[in-house]
Scaffold this active site. Structure first.
Site, short mmCIF file in Angstrom:
data_model
loop_
_atom_site.label_atom_id
_atom_site.label_comp_id
_atom_site.label_asym_id
_atom_site.label_seq_id
_atom_site.Cartn_x
_atom_site.Cartn_y
_atom_site.Cartn_z
CE LYS A 141 -2.39 1.65 3.77
NZ LYS A 141 -2.29 3.11 3.88
CG ASP A 157 -4.78 4.61 1.60
OD1 ASP A 157 -5.91 5.08 1.41
OD2 ASP A 157 -4.28 4.45 2.73
CB THR A 204 -10.85 4.13 12.59
OG1 THR A 204 -9.63 4.36 11.91
CG2 THR A 204 -11.50 2.88 12.05
NE ARG A 255 2.14 1.84 13.21
CZ ARG A 255 1.30 2.58 13.92
NH1 ARG A 255 1.77 3.47 14.77
NH2 ARG A 255 0.00 2.43 13.77
#
Ligand code: C5P
Length: 232
Positions: A32, A59, A119, A211
């Protein structure tokens, strides 16, 4: 459409991303590319990563008037990405225009998925800042249904929502889910997390993992662990 692990390459420069990708000498992961890297390095970074044999989820979360989104999607489609996205809040019209722009002369196109509510938006900010009074779960499902109605391939959502999205929009409507952590790993700033195995269980189609792979002591081993837990 197969289940896959997408690595979030949240790096600030070409040098950093290539240093990371050079570690993968076997299977080329689906990656991504987000706004930070794209704005730092421009479209050439997409061409270069593609030329190394990776699938790419670009993205950039487009949200503008339908005509502008349509023309911008045509440009992204020519970059030969495999998946890209937009904000469902741009309306069904905007999503339909995006699909038209994305479709190449030969009828093929990258997958197009929608962001429902970020979110980082909670019930309080949605009510106070956006004047949307309905429960956030309903808003997320309504936006997902709008994306399906517009003909999109799926949505980005929490793995916790993936099952409900499939119930509402059908099992072929793709769920792309970030917020994935190993059972024994750090959760960092993610609030609601799930392991790759649990994301598989609940029916996520793609997991986006940053991560836990990029900051691991051995990123290739972390990627392989993710694949074996999620894909099997
Ligand atoms: O490092 P980590 O695994 O948390 O990275 C998750 C990736 O997914 C990041 O690129 C982040 O911006 C993205 N993302 C997210 N939550 C969302 C939407 C996107 O974490 N709701």
């Amino acid at each position: 459409m197969g289940r896959d692990v997408i690595i979030a390459c949240d790096f600030a420069s070409k040098e950093q991303v290539f240093e990371f990708l050079d570690k993968f000498t076997g299977k080329k992961p689906f990656v991504k590319i987000g706004m930070e890297l794209f704005y730092a390095e421009g479209p050439e970074i997409v061409r270069e990563i593609k030329a190394r044999g990776h699938k790419i989820f670009l993205d950039l979360k487009l949200h503008d008037i339908p005509n502008t989104v349509k023309k911008s999607m045509a440009v992204l489609s020519r970059l030969d990405v495999d998946m890209t996205n937009l904000h469902a809040a741009g309306t069904v019209n905007m999503m339909q225009a995006a699909l038209e722009g994305l479709t190449r002369p030969d009828g093929t196109r990258p997958m197009l998925i929608a962001v429902t509510q970020l979110t980082s938006t909670d019930q309080e900010s949605m009510e106070n800042d956006l004047l949307i009074k309905q429960p956030i779960d309903e808003v997320v499902m309504h936006y997902a249904a709008n994306a399906a109605k517009a003909g999109l391939d799926g949505v980005v959502c929490s793995p916790l929502e993936a099952g409900k999205v499939h119930d509402r929009c059908g099992k072929n409507f793709v769920t792309v889910t970030p917020g994935v952590r190993f059972a024994d790993g750090d959760i960092g700033d993610q609030k609601r997390v799930m392991t790759p195995a649990a994301a598989k269980e609940i029916g996520s189609d793609y997991i986006v993992v940053g991560r836990p792979i990029t900051a691991a002591a051995d990123p290739v081993a972390a990627y392989e662990r993710c694949c074996s837990e999620f894909i099997g």
